[in-house]
Design a protein around this motif. Sequence first.
Motif, PDB file in Angstrom:
ATOM      1  N   MET A  57      -2.389  60.076   9.526  1.00  0.00           N
ATOM      2  CA  MET A  57      -1.241  59.175   9.462  1.00  0.00           C
ATOM      3  C   MET A  57      -0.025  59.891  10.032  1.00  0.00           C
ATOM      4  SD  MET A  57       0.444  57.125   6.219  1.00  0.00           S
ATOM      5  CE  MET A  57       0.801  58.636   5.316  1.00  0.00           C
ATOM      6  N   ASP A  58       0.540  59.345  11.110  1.00  0.00           N
ATOM      7  CA  ASP A  58       1.758  59.866  11.715  1.00  0.00           C
ATOM      8  C   ASP A  58       2.934  59.263  10.958  1.00  0.00           C
ATOM      9  OD1 ASP A  58       4.051  60.298  13.335  1.00  0.00           O
ATOM     10  OD2 ASP A  58       2.780  60.601  15.074  1.00  0.00           O
ATOM     11  N   ILE A  59       3.612  60.098  10.175  1.00  0.00           N
ATOM     12  CA  ILE A  59       4.686  59.606   9.308  1.00  0.00           C
ATOM     13  C   ILE A  59       5.858  59.095  10.127  1.00  0.00           C
ATOM     14  CG2 ILE A  59       6.310  60.271   7.491  1.00  0.00           C
ATOM     15  CD1 ILE A  59       4.242  62.336   6.577  1.00  0.00           C
ATOM     16  N   ASP A  60       6.237  59.798  11.190  1.00  0.00           N
ATOM     17  CA  ASP A  60       7.398  59.411  11.988  1.00  0.00           C
ATOM     18  C   ASP A  60       7.145  58.118  12.764  1.00  0.00           C
ATOM     19  OD1 ASP A  60       8.696  61.682  11.088  1.00  0.00           O
ATOM     20  OD2 ASP A  60       7.971  62.912  12.755  1.00  0.00           O
ATOM     21  N   ALA A  61       5.951  57.993  13.370  1.00  0.00           N
ATOM     22  CA  ALA A  61       5.639  56.814  14.172  1.00  0.00           C
ATOM     23  C   ALA A  61       5.112  55.657  13.331  1.00  0.00           C
ATOM     24  CB  ALA A  61       4.619  57.179  15.251  1.00  0.00           C
ATOM     25  N   LYS A  62       4.870  55.920  12.029  1.00  0.00           N
ATOM     26  CA  LYS A  62       4.343  54.888  11.113  1.00  0.00           C
ATOM     27  C   LYS A  62       3.051  54.269  11.663  1.00  0.00           C
ATOM     28  CE  LYS A  62       8.790  53.680   9.054  1.00  0.00           C
ATOM     29  NZ  LYS A  62       9.527  54.786   9.683  1.00  0.00           N
ATOM     30  N   SER A  63       2.153  55.137  12.109  1.00  0.00           N
ATOM     31  CA  SER A  63       0.866  54.678  12.638  1.00  0.00           C
ATOM     32  C   SER A  63      -0.236  55.587  12.111  1.00  0.00           C
ATOM     33  CB  SER A  63       0.878  54.693  14.172  1.00  0.00           C
ATOM     34  OG  SER A  63       1.180  55.997  14.653  1.00  0.00           O
ATOM     35  N   SER A  64      -1.484  55.131  12.232  1.00  0.00           N
ATOM     36  CA  SER A  64      -2.599  55.913  11.704  1.00  0.00           C
ATOM     37  C   SER A  64      -3.849  55.645  12.523  1.00  0.00           C
ATOM     38  CB  SER A  64      -2.845  55.576  10.233  1.00  0.00           C
ATOM     39  OG  SER A  64      -3.201  54.208  10.092  1.00  0.00           O
ATOM     40  N   ARG A  65      -4.901  56.434  12.253  1.00  0.00           N
ATOM     41  CA  ARG A  65      -6.166  56.249  12.966  1.00  0.00           C
ATOM     42  C   ARG A  65      -7.297  56.956  12.227  1.00  0.00           C
ATOM     43  NH1 ARG A  65      -5.074  60.264  18.192  1.00  0.00           N
ATOM     44  NH2 ARG A  65      -5.101  62.237  17.016  1.00  0.00           N
ATOM     45  N   PHE A  66      -8.523  56.477  12.468  1.00  0.00           N
ATOM     46  CA  PHE A  66      -9.739  57.151  12.032  1.00  0.00           C
ATOM     47  C   PHE A  66     -10.386  57.791  13.259  1.00  0.00           C
ATOM     48  CE2 PHE A  66      -9.246  54.058   8.596  1.00  0.00           C
ATOM     49  CZ  PHE A  66      -9.569  54.813   7.473  1.00  0.00           C
ATOM     50  N   GLN A  67     -11.081  58.916  13.040  1.00  0.00           N
ATOM     51  CA  GLN A  67     -11.774  59.592  14.138  1.00  0.00           C
ATOM     52  C   GLN A  67     -13.069  60.230  13.664  1.00  0.00           C
ATOM     53  OE1 GLN A  67      -9.013  62.584  15.634  1.00  0.00           O
ATOM     54  NE2 GLN A  67      -8.697  61.389  17.494  1.00  0.00           N
ATOM     55  N   VAL A  68     -14.053  60.257  14.545  1.00  0.00           N
ATOM     56  CA  VAL A  68     -15.139  61.229  14.424  1.00  0.00           C
ATOM     57  C   VAL A  68     -14.716  62.363  15.345  1.00  0.00           C
ATOM     58  CG1 VAL A  68     -17.574  61.742  14.793  1.00  0.00           C
ATOM     59  CG2 VAL A  68     -16.889  59.499  13.931  1.00  0.00           C
ATOM     60  N   ARG A  69     -14.101  63.370  14.744  1.00  0.00           N
ATOM     61  CA  ARG A  69     -13.504  64.425  15.552  1.00  0.00           C
ATOM     62  C   ARG A  69     -14.562  65.314  16.189  1.00  0.00           C
ATOM     63  NH1 ARG A  69     -11.975  67.180  18.650  1.00  0.00           N
ATOM     64  NH2 ARG A  69      -9.993  68.268  18.922  1.00  0.00           N
ATOM     65  N   ASN A  70     -15.654  65.559  15.456  1.00  0.00           N
ATOM     66  CA  ASN A  70     -16.748  66.361  16.012  1.00  0.00           C
ATOM     67  C   ASN A  70     -18.079  65.943  15.418  1.00  0.00           C
ATOM     68  OD1 ASN A  70     -14.344  68.684  15.632  1.00  0.00           O
ATOM     69  ND2 ASN A  70     -15.311  68.651  17.647  1.00  0.00           N
ATOM     70  N   ALA A  71     -19.106  65.979  16.222  1.00  0.00           N
ATOM     71  CA  ALA A  71     -20.485  65.834  15.760  1.00  0.00           C
ATOM     72  C   ALA A  71     -21.302  66.834  16.565  1.00  0.00           C
ATOM     73  CB  ALA A  71     -20.984  64.410  15.974  1.00  0.00           C
ATOM     74  N   ARG A  72     -21.185  68.100  16.202  1.00  0.00           N
ATOM     75  CA  ARG A  72     -21.786  69.184  16.976  1.00  0.00           C
ATOM     76  C   ARG A  72     -23.195  69.515  16.496  1.00  0.00           C
ATOM     77  NH1 ARG A  72     -17.193  73.656  18.672  1.00  0.00           N
ATOM     78  NH2 ARG A  72     -15.648  72.138  19.412  1.00  0.00           N
ATOM     79  N   VAL A  73     -24.044  69.790  17.453  1.00  0.00           N
ATOM     80  CA  VAL A  73     -25.417  70.195  17.172  1.00  0.00           C
ATOM     81  C   VAL A  73     -25.701  71.469  17.965  1.00  0.00           C
ATOM     82  CG1 VAL A  73     -27.848  69.587  17.319  1.00  0.00           C
ATOM     83  CG2 VAL A  73     -26.167  67.829  16.745  1.00  0.00           C
ATOM     84  N   THR A  74     -26.280  72.457  17.307  1.00  0.00           N
ATOM     85  CA  THR A  74     -26.611  73.713  17.968  1.00  0.00           C
ATOM     86  C   THR A  74     -28.104  73.984  17.890  1.00  0.00           C
ATOM     87  OG1 THR A  74     -26.301  75.071  15.988  1.00  0.00           O
ATOM     88  CG2 THR A  74     -24.366  74.659  17.353  1.00  0.00           C
ATOM     89  N   LEU A  75     -28.604  74.621  18.935  1.00  0.00           N
ATOM     90  CA  LEU A  75     -30.008  75.028  19.025  1.00  0.00           C
ATOM     91  C   LEU A  75     -30.011  76.498  19.398  1.00  0.00           C
ATOM     92  CD1 LEU A  75     -33.052  74.114  19.135  1.00  0.00           C
ATOM     93  CD2 LEU A  75     -32.713  73.837  21.600  1.00  0.00           C
TER      94      LEU A  75
END
Length: 354
Positions: A57-75
């Motif tokens: 939530m961006d307090i100054d811009a009064k906006s928000s968002r959801f994210q899948v920021r990472n879905a990492r897989v290692t081998l």
Amino acid sequence: MTLRSANHRITVPQLWLAGLLILLMAVPATSRADEAEAAKVNYIPQIHGALRTRYEMDIDAKSSRFQVRNARVTLAGQVAPSIDYFVQTDLCDRGKMKILDAWGRIGITRGLAFQAGQFRLPFGTDCFRGPANYVFANRSFIGKQMCNVRGVGAKLAYTLPLAQGQSLSLEGGAFNPTAMADHEVWVKELSYAAKVAYSIDNVKIATGMQSITPDSVRTNLWGASVTWTPGRWTLEGEYMHKHYTRKAHRAAQGWVVWADYALPVKAGVFNRASFQARWDGMTPHSDARRDSDGLLSTTHQARNRITAGATLTYAYKAVRCDIRLDYEKYFYHSGATVAAGDGDKICAEMVIRF
């Protein structure tokens, strides 16, 4: 830098490759003892991953968002006692898929290894933390803007044998200056990086340099860090200086100081709680890529930030779940234009590591 012989010039990359070939030729031939060791190797690849979902939530811009920021897989795995490999893919980095790491490594002699492929340049400390072990929801400015560099190339790493409780490691390599997504380009100049790290008991000191050419301007970075882990505390400070050749841009400075305090708890399934505080900042910074007018403009304006957070953790062997809540307070110069998402914000995220 070049050396002249009677018939031709010898360049630094040629010297580096010649030395590397000599080292590889020094690898001893396979013996019966080696064959016995090979029989002990587990050839089954290991698969791990890290999933990071968040709400901001961006307090100054009064906006928000959801994210899948990472879905990492290692081998990762081994094909011989002294040969291993690693592949890492981010299946969802804010909706995009990225191949991050793909390298192989050969142990030449005890403590000395050669690594080739695509991986992070050996420079910096905070930038080497991944989603599975972040301390804060958002990376520091030096870890994200100043020194977030992966490349295609090769490096040598050597760990010196020291007294008990001490270690000294040295790394150095050469890389393509082009983007990771483009391995086809022939180049006349390479990028270089080197790092030295010394540990004694619960203190680790690291320093290094990086010289890259993202566009047509070479940038040279120097940095140093100190990490101290007394008991339940982790304390760290890191500084970076970035110089642009040909006076293409004013030199940039970056810094981060943070602390983390952790303690065991019993709160439902969670068994650990920790509290974090951070101060980081940077002066006007350019990513050294020219704009449409051929100029090297400032891509990240000067700013400071204070972050306070808390994390509740479930940890059992190799699996872990973090529930994290951070508040970030930003400070800009008067008259600065702050883009959406770059102002004061609250970030809540869940990180699952397996």
